[in-house]
Each structure stands twice: as structure tokens, then as C-alpha cells.
Design a protein around this motif. Structure first.
Motif, PDB file in Angstrom:
ATOM      1  N   ASP A 220      29.374  35.757  33.689  1.00  0.00           N
ATOM      2  CA  ASP A 220      28.642  37.008  33.517  1.00  0.00           C
ATOM      3  C   ASP A 220      29.128  38.100  34.470  1.00  0.00           C
ATOM      4  N   GLY A 221      30.188  37.839  35.251  1.00  0.00           N
ATOM      5  CA  GLY A 221      30.750  38.835  36.154  1.00  0.00           C
ATOM      6  C   GLY A 221      30.259  38.742  37.576  1.00  0.00           C
ATOM      7  N   THR A 222      29.279  37.870  37.868  1.00  0.00           N
ATOM      8  CA  THR A 222      28.786  37.731  39.240  1.00  0.00           C
ATOM      9  C   THR A 222      29.877  37.141  40.124  1.00  0.00           C
ATOM     10  N   VAL A 223      30.209  37.836  41.209  1.00  0.00           N
ATOM     11  CA  VAL A 223      31.250  37.385  42.125  1.00  0.00           C
ATOM     12  C   VAL A 223      30.631  36.390  43.110  1.00  0.00           C
ATOM     13  N   LEU A 224      31.120  35.143  43.095  1.00  0.00           N
ATOM     14  CA  LEU A 224      30.612  34.112  44.000  1.00  0.00           C
ATOM     15  C   LEU A 224      31.358  34.129  45.329  1.00  0.00           C
ATOM     16  N   VAL A 225      32.686  34.171  45.265  1.00  0.00           N
ATOM     17  CA  VAL A 225      33.509  34.145  46.477  1.00  0.00           C
ATOM     18  C   VAL A 225      34.655  35.149  46.281  1.00  0.00           C
ATOM     19  N   ARG A 226      34.959  35.910  47.311  1.00  0.00           N
ATOM     20  CA  ARG A 226      36.075  36.859  47.250  1.00  0.00           C
ATOM     21  C   ARG A 226      36.810  36.847  48.579  1.00  0.00           C
ATOM     22  N   GLU A 227      38.148  36.691  48.497  1.00  0.00           N
ATOM     23  CA  GLU A 227      38.978  36.741  49.689  1.00  0.00           C
ATOM     24  C   GLU A 227      40.192  37.591  49.377  1.00  0.00           C
ATOM     25  N   PRO A 228      40.420  38.730  50.052  1.00  0.00           N
ATOM     26  CA  PRO A 228      39.659  39.243  51.192  1.00  0.00           C
ATOM     27  C   PRO A 228      38.279  39.754  50.768  1.00  0.00           C
ATOM     28  N   PRO A 229      37.392  40.023  51.738  1.00  0.00           N
ATOM     29  CA  PRO A 229      36.013  40.395  51.397  1.00  0.00           C
ATOM     30  C   PRO A 229      35.944  41.679  50.580  1.00  0.00           C
ATOM     31  N   ILE A 230      34.826  41.828  49.869  1.00  0.00           N
ATOM     32  CA  ILE A 230      34.562  43.022  49.063  1.00  0.00           C
ATOM     33  C   ILE A 230      34.340  44.214  49.993  1.00  0.00           C
ATOM     34  N   THR A 231      34.983  45.353  49.662  1.00  0.00           N
ATOM     35  CA  THR A 231      34.816  46.561  50.491  1.00  0.00           C
ATOM     36  C   THR A 231      34.072  47.662  49.757  1.00  0.00           C
ATOM     37  N   THR A 232      33.909  47.527  48.419  1.00  0.00           N
ATOM     38  CA  THR A 232      33.260  48.594  47.644  1.00  0.00           C
ATOM     39  C   THR A 232      31.771  48.364  47.452  1.00  0.00           C
ATOM     40  N   GLY A 233      31.261  47.205  47.871  1.00  0.00           N
ATOM     41  CA  GLY A 233      29.843  46.913  47.683  1.00  0.00           C
ATOM     42  C   GLY A 233      29.499  46.378  46.303  1.00  0.00           C
ATOM     43  N   VAL A 234      30.478  46.230  45.406  1.00  0.00           N
ATOM     44  CA  VAL A 234      30.220  45.722  44.056  1.00  0.00           C
ATOM     45  C   VAL A 234      30.031  44.208  44.116  1.00  0.00           C
ATOM     46  N   GLU A 235      28.936  43.693  43.539  1.00  0.00           N
ATOM     47  CA  GLU A 235      28.675  42.260  43.533  1.00  0.00           C
ATOM     48  C   GLU A 235      28.792  41.654  42.132  1.00  0.00           C
ATOM     49  N   ARG A 236      28.836  42.516  41.109  1.00  0.00           N
ATOM     50  CA  ARG A 236      28.975  42.027  39.732  1.00  0.00           C
ATOM     51  C   ARG A 236      30.002  42.908  39.014  1.00  0.00           C
ATOM     52  N   LEU A 237      31.021  42.305  38.419  1.00  0.00           N
ATOM     53  CA  LEU A 237      32.065  43.034  37.713  1.00  0.00           C
ATOM     54  C   LEU A 237      31.512  43.657  36.434  1.00  0.00           C
ATOM     55  N   THR A 238      31.971  44.875  36.145  1.00  0.00           N
ATOM     56  CA  THR A 238      31.549  45.538  34.925  1.00  0.00           C
ATOM     57  C   THR A 238      32.345  45.000  33.746  1.00  0.00           C
ATOM     58  N   PRO A 239      31.851  45.222  32.509  1.00  0.00           N
ATOM     59  CA  PRO A 239      32.608  44.770  31.321  1.00  0.00           C
ATOM     60  C   PRO A 239      33.980  45.412  31.221  1.00  0.00           C
ATOM     61  N   GLN A 240      34.207  46.592  31.900  1.00  0.00           N
ATOM     62  CA  GLN A 240      35.493  47.255  31.849  1.00  0.00           C
ATOM     63  C   GLN A 240      36.495  46.713  32.865  1.00  0.00           C
ATOM     64  N   SER A 241      36.054  45.801  33.740  1.00  0.00           N
ATOM     65  CA  SER A 241      36.969  45.251  34.739  1.00  0.00           C
ATOM     66  C   SER A 241      38.037  44.387  34.064  1.00  0.00           C
ATOM     67  N   GLY A 242      39.158  44.215  34.764  1.00  0.00           N
ATOM     68  CA  GLY A 242      40.265  43.451  34.197  1.00  0.00           C
ATOM     69  C   GLY A 242      39.885  42.018  33.857  1.00  0.00           C
ATOM     70  N   LEU A 243      39.148  41.336  34.764  1.00  0.00           N
ATOM     71  CA  LEU A 243      38.785  39.940  34.521  1.00  0.00           C
ATOM     72  C   LEU A 243      37.856  39.821  33.319  1.00  0.00           C
ATOM     73  N   MET A 244      36.825  40.677  33.225  1.00  0.00           N
ATOM     74  CA  MET A 244      35.873  40.562  32.130  1.00  0.00           C
ATOM     75  C   MET A 244      36.551  40.874  30.794  1.00  0.00           C
ATOM     76  N   ARG A 245      37.497  41.864  30.781  1.00  0.00           N
ATOM     77  CA  ARG A 245      38.217  42.131  29.542  1.00  0.00           C
ATOM     78  C   ARG A 245      39.137  40.959  29.184  1.00  0.00           C
ATOM     79  N   GLY A 246      39.688  40.303  30.205  1.00  0.00           N
ATOM     80  CA  GLY A 246      40.580  39.171  29.935  1.00  0.00           C
ATOM     81  C   GLY A 246      39.832  37.976  29.362  1.00  0.00           C
ATOM     82  N   ILE A 247      38.714  37.581  30.003  1.00  0.00           N
ATOM     83  CA  ILE A 247      38.003  36.375  29.532  1.00  0.00           C
ATOM     84  C   ILE A 247      37.305  36.610  28.203  1.00  0.00           C
ATOM     85  N   ALA A 248      37.128  37.887  27.820  1.00  0.00           N
ATOM     86  CA  ALA A 248      36.555  38.158  26.502  1.00  0.00           C
ATOM     87  C   ALA A 248      37.528  37.783  25.395  1.00  0.00           C
TER      88      ALA A 248
END
Length: 844
Positions: free
Chosen positions: A222-250
Motif C-alpha cells: 500500500d506504499g507504507t515505508v517500513l525501512v529506508r536507508e539512508p533515512p527519509i529527509t522529506t518527511g514522507v512516510e507513505r509513497l503516492t500512487p505516482q511514485s516510481g515503486l507504486m507505478r512499477g508494482i502496479a
């Protein structure tokens, strides 16, 4: 002739000059144009190669990340299975109070450094037993947590992986993996959960990109980020449907995408993989800015090389350069692939070998292809001694057919789970294990190998055997308690009838017969007391006891219990602690052990009684005993017991003596006395070498008193108005007639509810005489409480065929069945006199 020849040569030379000039001009032009063209071509080719190498590196790393995550969450599945199996049939009250379950959970978590805790959450969201605290110091409610809410609302969710949170007990960033705990009817009955340290994944992911330029992401579908390395700097905790990963897994469960990350605004080339059957994806991103820097550095090098080459022969230099470039590119590609392959193999080998569960791979014939270090530790062999050999060679012969059947199922179905059999160590020791395995096939479906894991269940097998023995003894105890209760009612009725007949006859011969009948009833009452002792239903009156004084005070009794050819040897440790036990039951236990020892030494011998102080640490014993105890050992030099007799030594009515020589309740009474006192009893016996019985009795912190005080109160009972509550019609008739013989007025009731209605009416009643165990909603104890709430000055006497211990009502007299009418009359007199004294004090 000479001049002609010379002219011819000059002409020939002049003829060649334009060609040479043209060739030189072409060479000059070529020395400029060709290197530029070649530089552009080489630069483009280098970029394609770098990009392809980055894709390969990203894909291989994503596969390693997928296998790592899959092994971790498959381990979680196994642990959840073991937790569910461990608590199957347990109520939440059992789970809350079970310190043994707490220790089992800690053993399950042992060796897994990524586990924060194993925990159970009740249906109302309250935290129950867990590996962090036992008991819980403060209540913790997790009803708002996703890992509780989702299984609660969705019965088909299966294993649920929650979003990252901070643990309320540990305070650490974690993710929770939970599973719905069904009730017997299939309804929601709380959850079983595992808390996993996020830092475990961060540490592992940091090892994959030491420069910190690439990225690793573990996210839910569902886009919820469980672990990220390096750490998140933008404050986003859930990827939007327009993100590369969500478009790929669709589109597909595995693939590539290039994007500017929503998590840190860095452009990367990503490869992603789905983690087995779980709604999880891992993504590895290669930093494109770093890739471009490498490419530009290569272009500069190529340009410098081309500039230097243009000074010489352009054609030769370009050919050499092209060849060198091809060789350099091939070497670079080979070296990069070799390094990546070596790195991936090293990561896989590390994960495979260091996994806490022993693992092995088999070929189609069941021969070992590979084994982990923990597998070798389990069987005790070196790697060279096992690779290539069939796995069945390491099983006892009686287990090989079982294994082959399981392997045939594996080949037919593709997977098996928790197949029990035994494996044989190099030392010959047999180790019980559970084997799980699955078949690995290539993209075309062809067999590659089988991958399997072994779980050592030696400790669990021991615990299961101990639990089975305990459950057997508990079940026998429940049966014995019920039979004893009904038998006491029968004895009460018979005793009362005999005593009433005795009051009405004066013939000496008949008096003798009645006395013999009463003696038989007394013997039956003693038998039921022994049964109650085994069932731990007989009320004990524990007090501080000086064990040496108590045993030495029994010298005369012990002498009568033994024969002249048996020597008594008594020795106690100096400064022996006092024991907190019922002194009378302690004497009975010692006498029973002495009688058993006597029968085991028909030709004489030595009976030794020893006493010593012992202390058990937490977790030291499988039965959960801990703290200070007094160990009293009664040992003989007799015939001993074979294993089959030793296994049933504490069973009631089990005896090896001839008919009429024993009831088989001696050791049963000892067992019940020890357990009810808060201790234990252990037996060691070897045929021909005697028997040692160890009584573990809890230490008393108080000093034994010098004397015991008793008091009896007598009074007149004639004219007393009594409400008799008894469900057994025979006992009710007999006791009612006996009370009327004493001059009392008797009203009868069968149940507590019926008696409560009588008390609520304005009927004059002086005393309530009620059985404790009755049909209906009200027990005798509850009836007494409600009766005193209605009539505070009402006298109450309780009676029971179980034991006085079931009456938990302070200040209430209890008569144990069977009782004599004299004892009943004394109790009535004492109770009514006490009530009169209380009323007189209140009136003053």
C-alpha cells in the motif's frame, strides 16, 4: 642511360607525392575527426555499459534483499506457529499468569537479535504475557495499534505486517508482525504478535552501500515505508500512487524504474522485487549522479588518450585504442560482475550459514548439496564428511522409512512442514527434530534442488512429556476428589444412622455391632482423607515446623512401623531451616515412606532420614519451583523399583503388594501433601540398590511455636431453629432427624436459591447449617455471605465432603464429612454461644 633512369625515379616520386600529401592530409584530418567520432561512440557505449552494469547490480542486490526479508519473515511465521501451538487450549487467564509460558517465549526468542519481543494481546487490546516483562508492572493497551485492529476487523488477513511504530514497552522503533488468535468457535480471540527492531534492517542495509549514495527501501504494497536507508529527509512516510515503486508494482511484481525519490529527492535507477507471498517489496536504487560522474571521468580519460593518439598514426592508434577499449570494457565488466557475484554469494553464504535454524539442500536423490554451520553443529560432523551423502545416512534405521515417505510427499506436493523424526549425531545420540522443506525450480519449472530446515525439539519434547505427566496426575486428582465427595456423603448418612440407632437401643450385643460399624465408617473416612491428600483437596494447616524435632518426636511411631532387623539412621544438617507444612500430614507422609521402605527390605537393612537446605534459582527446575526449600530424604537399602513401576509410583491404588497387604495410597498421600504444601516430591530408584524419596518442603521465615492451643465451647442447643440446606436426600433426612433428636426445630432446603427465599421471609431462624457444594447458582459459601447480608446476627456453620479448604469465608465454622453427631452438637452449641456473646456485647 643514367639520367633517364634518375628521371624516371623522380617522376615516379612526383607521381607518388600527391598521393602521399593526400594521405597525409587525410591522416591529419583523420587524426582530428576520427578521435572525436571514436570518442563520441566510445562515450555512448560506455554509458550504456555503465547503465546496464548498474541495472545488473541493482537487480542482484534486490534479489539478495528479497531473500533476506523472506528468510526473516518465514522465521516469524515459524515462531508464530510455535506460539500458537504452545498456547492452544489455554485461556487468557492461563496466559496472563503463566510464568512458564513467559520463559518459553524467551527461549523461542533466544538467538534472534532482530526480535524486540514476543507478545500476546487480549481481545480487548490489553497486553498479556510477553518476553519483556513478567508480570506487567503497568497495564498496556494496544487496541489502537494497527497490528491489533486489522486482524480484529478482518478474519481473513492471515499474517499482518504493521507500519513502523515506537514500542510502548521497549521504547524502540519497531514493526509488529501479528496473527489473529481464533477461539474454538472461530471468533476473534486476541492476537499473537512479534515486535521486530527496525535497527536490525537498517544495520544490514547499511552494509550494502558503505558510501551512502545508493538506497534500500522495504515497503508494503500500500506504499507504507517500513525501512529506508539512508533515512527519509522529506518527511514522507507513505509513497503516492505516482511514485516510481507504486507505478512499477502496479504492472509487475519485479522490475526496474528510474525516478526522483519522494523520500529524499535524489534521482536513482531502482530494481525492485516482491518478498515471496507477503505484501512487501524491496527496492535497491543506484545513484545516477554518481553514475554520471563515473561516466564523465571515463570520457575525460578517453579524450586525453585520443588527443595523445592523434599525434601518431591515427589509423593504427584508433585500431589500438578500439582494441584496448574493448579489452578494457570486457575486463571492467568481468571484474564488476565477479565482484558483484562474490559479494552476493558472500551475503547469501553469511545468511545461510548463520541462520539460527539448521538448513540443508538436497538433490533429486536426497543427497546433501549444501548444509549450514548450525546444521553441522547439530549433527556433530565436519562439512567434508556430509556433502554428497544421502540425508538418510544421518538418521537411525528406524527413522529412514519415515523420512523417505516425507521426501516423497515433498517431491509430489512441492512443500512439507514440521515432519517429526529423529536425527543421529556423530556421537550416536538421537535428537528429535521437525523437518520442513520446499522444492526449488527454475523458470521453466525444472527441478533444481530441495531446500529444508531442521528445528531441534529436544527441550520441547521433554516439556511435553513433563506436561503430560502433570496433566495425568491432575486428571486423576479431579476424579479422586469427586469420588471422595460422594463417598463422604454416603459415610455421613451411614454414620448418622448408626449413631441415631445407638441412641435408641441398649442391648450390649447390638451396641458392639454398632461400634464395629462406626469403626468401619471411621476407616472409610481415613481412606477418603488419604484420597483428598493425593487430590490436593484436603485442607492443610501449615505452620512453622522444626523438622529434626518433629522426626525425633516420631521415634516411637517409626519404631513400631519398622521391624527389629531394620536400623534407623537419622541425620540432619546443622542450622536446618524450619519448614512451613502441616505437622500432622508431615508425620503421615514420613510414616508412609517408612512403611514402604520396610516392605522393600524383607531381610532387613537401613532406613536413612536426612535433611538439608537447598535453594533453586529461577528457571533452574522444569516444574517452576524457585526459592528456599528444606529437602527431607528418606532412603532405604531395599529391592528398589524397575522403571515401569517407578513411572506409576504416585498413581492412587497402584501397588505391587499382595491383595489385602496395601491400598496403594501411601505414596499418593505423599505426592498430594508435597504439592499442596507448595513443594514437590522426587523418587530415585534402581533395582537391587534401594530407593531415595526426596521431599522438597517450603522454608518458613517464622520460628516454630513452642506449643499449640485449642479451645472448645459447649452450650445448649434445645429449641434452636435451624435451616438445613442439603441436596443429598439421604444425608438431609439423617441429619434432620439427628437435629430433631437434639431438640432442634428444623426447616429444610435443597438449593441455595431455595434457602435464600426462606431467609428473605420473616421466618425465625437461629442458625444456617449448609453444605458447600450444591446444585444451582449459589454455593454454600455464597449463600452464607448473602444470608449474613440479610440477617447480620445469623449463626452459620458450613459442611463439605471435599475439604475445609474450599470454604474461603473468614470467621465461619466448617465441619468435614463424615462427622459424628457429638461434633455437630458441640459446633451448634459453640456457634450459638458465640452469637449470644456478640449480641450481649453489642447491647452494652
Amino acid at each position: 642511360m643514367t639520367e633517364s633512369t634518375s628521371g624516371t625515379r623522380i617522376a615516379a616520386s612526383d607521381a607518388r607525392q600527391p598521393t602521399l600529401v593526400h594521405a597525409l592530409r587525410l591522416l591529419i584530418v583523420a587524426s582530428i575527426v576520427v578521435p572525436m567520432v571514436l570518442l563520441a561512440a566510445v562515450a555512448a557505449q560506455d554509458w550504456r555499459q555503465l547503465h546496464a552494469a548498474a541495472e545488473q547490480r541493482a537487480q542482484r542486490t534486490a534479489i539478495v534483499l528479497r531473500e533476506h526479508a523472506l528468510k526473516v519473515f518465514e522465521t516469524h511465521e515459524l515462531i508464530l506457529d510455535r506460539m500458537e501451538e504452545r498456547t492452544r487450549g489455554m485461556t487468557w487467564e492461563d496466559i496472563d499468569r503463566s510464568e512458564e509460558l513467559h520463559r518459553d517465549l524467551k527461549r523461542m526468542a533466544m538467538g534472534y537479535d532482530h526480535l524486540s519481543s514476543l507478545l500476546f494481546v487480549r481481545p480487548d487490546g490489553r497486553l498479556s504475557n510477553n518476553t519483556r516483562q513478567f508480570p506487567l508492572r503497568t497495564p498496556v493497551n494496544n487496541a489502537d495499534r494497527g497490528y491489533f485492529r486489522v486482524p480484529q476487523s478482518d478474519p481473513n488477513v492471515g499474517t499482518y505486517i504493521d507500519e513502523p511504530v515506537r514500542g510502548r514497552v521497549s521504547g524502540e522503533p519497531i514493526i509488529n508482525v501479528s496473527r489473529r488468535r481464533p477461539s474454538a468457535s472461530g471468533e476473534f480471540d486476541g492476537v499473537i504478535a512479534i515486535a521486530v527492531f527496525l535497527e536490525y534492517f537498517n544495520r544490514f542495509y547499511r552494509t550494502l552501500h558503505p558510501q551512502g549514495m545508493d538506497s534500500v527501501t522495504l515497503a508494503r504494497a500500500d506504499g507504507t515505508v517500513l525501512v529506508r536507508e539512508p533515512p527519509i529527509t522529506t518527511g514522507v512516510e507513505r509513497l503516492t500512487p505516482q511514485s516510481g515503486l507504486m507505478r512499477g508494482i502496479a504492472v509487475a511484481s519485479t522490475g526496474f524504474y528510474e525516478t526522483v525519490s519522494e523520500l529524499d529527492q535524489v534521482r536513482r535507477l531502482h530494481a525492485y522485487e516482491k518478498v515471496g507471498p507477503y505484501p512487501l517489496y524491496v527496492s535497491y536504487g543506484v545513484n545516477l549522479s554518481a553514475l554520471r560522474r563515473d561516466w564523465l571521468r571515463n570520457v575525460v580519460i578517453y579524450g586525453l588518450f585520443a588527443s595523445l593518439a592523434s599525434v601518431g598514426l591515427a589509423v593504427v592508434t584508433s585500431i589500438a585504442l578500439r582494441q584496448a577499449l574493448r579489452e578494457q570494457s570486457a575486463v571492467r565488466r568481468w571484474r564488476s560482475e565477479a565482484l558483484e557475484r562474490e559479494r552476493a554469494e558472500h551475503l547469501y553464504r553469511t545468511l545461510y550459514n548463520k541462520a539460527p535454524i539448521p538448513q540443508q539442500s538436497l538433490d533429486a536423490e536426497g543427497r546433501l548439496l549444501n548444509v549450514s554451520d548450525t546444521w553441522l553443529e547439530l549433527v556433530g560432523y565436519e562439512r567434508e564428511a556430509v556433502i554428497g551423502r544421502p540425508l538418510r545416512d544421518f538418521l537411525p534405521k528406524d527413522q529412514q522409512a519415515l523420512f523417505e515417505d516425507a521426501r516423497a510427499r515433498l517431491m509430489a506436493t512441492g512443500a512439507v512442514r514440521d515432519v517429526p523424526f529423529e536425527i543421529q549425531r556423530a556421537s550416536g545420540e538421537r535428537i528429535p527434530v521437525l523437518w520442513s522443506g520446499r522444492v526449488e525450480r527454475d523458470d521453466e519449472g525444472r527441478f533444481v534442488k530441495t531446500f529444508g530446515a531442521l528445528v531441534d525439539v529436544t527441550e520441547r519434547r521433554k516439556a511435553e512429556l513433563a506436561l503430560a505427566q502433570l496433566q495425568k496426575m491432575e486428571a486423576i486428582g479431579q476424579l479422586v476428589a469427586g469420588v471422595s465427595h460422594d463417598f463422604n456423603n454416603l459415610l455421613q448418612a451411614l454414620s448418622g444412622c448408626l449413631q441415631m440407632i445407638d441412641r435408641r437401643v441398649s442391648e450390649p450385643k447390638l451396641k458392639t455391632i454398632l461400634e464395629a460399624g462406626q469403626q468401619a465408617i471411621d476407616r472409610g473416612a481415613k481412606l477418603t482423607q488419604q484420597l483428598m491428600g493425593f487430590a490436593r483437596k484436603e485442607a492443610l494447616r501449615p505452620e512453622p515446623v522444626d523438622v529434626p524435632d518433629q522426626v525425633l518426636g516420631m521415634s516411637e511411631l517409626l519404631a513400631r512401623a519398622l521391624r527389629e532387623n531394620i536400623r534407623l539412621d537419622v541425620k540432619f544438617e546443622r542450622d536446618l531451616w524450619p519448614a512451613l507444612v502441616d505437622p500432622t500430614q508431615f508425620e503421615v507422609a514420613v510414616l508412609n515412606l517408612a512403611a514402604n521402605a520396610r516392605d522393600a527390605m524383607p531381610n532387613g537393612g537401613v532406613l536413612r532420614i536426612r535433611g538439608e537446605n537447598v535453594t533453586f534459582a529461577e528457571g533452574e527446575r522444569t516444574d517452576g519451583l524457585q526459592g528456599d526449600f528444606v529437602r527431607v530424604t528418606v532412603a532405604d537399602t531395599g529391592s528398589g523399583m524397575p522403571p515401569e513401576v517407578l513411572a506409576r509410583a504416585f498413581d492412587p491404588f497402584f501397588t505391587t503388594k499382595e491383595v489385602g497387604k496395601g491400598t496403594g495410597l501411601g505414596l499418593s498421600q505423599v505426592y498430594g501433601f508435597a504439592r499442596q504444601s507448595g513443594g514437590a516430591v522426587e523418587v530415585e530408584s534402581t533395582p537391587g540398590q534401594g530407593t531415595h524419596v526426596h521431599l522438597l518442603l517450603p522454608r518458613s521465615e517464622r520460628v516454630p511455636s513452642a506449643q499449640r492451643w485449642t479451645s472448645r465451647t459447649h452450650g445448649a442447643v434445645e429449641g434452636l431453629k435451624i435451616l438445613l440446606v442439603e441436596d443429598d436426600p439421604v444425608v438431609s433426612t439423617m441429619v434432620g432427624a439427628a437435629l430433631e433428636d437434639l431438640g432442634c426445630e428444623v426447616m429444610r432446603a435443597v438449593t441455595g436459591e431455595e434457602a435464600l427465599h426462606v431467609l428473605q421471609d420473616e421466618v425465625e431462624i437461629d442458625l444456617l447449617f449448609t453444605d458447600i457444594v450444591m446444585p444451582g447458582q449459589l454455593s454454600g459459601v455464597e449463600l452464607a455471605k448473602q444470608a449474613r447480608a440479610i440477617r447480620p446476627d445469623l449463626a452459620v456453620i458450613l459442611t463439605t465432603g471435599y475439604s475445609e479448604g474450599v470454604a474461603r469465608l473468614e470467621g465461619t465454622r466448617v465441619l468435614a464429612k463424615p462427622y459424628r453427631m457429638e461434633a455437630l452438637a458441640q459446633a451448634l452449641a459453640a456457634e450459638t454461644e458465640g452469637q449470644r456473646a456478640s449480641r450481649a456485647t453489642a447491647s452494652e
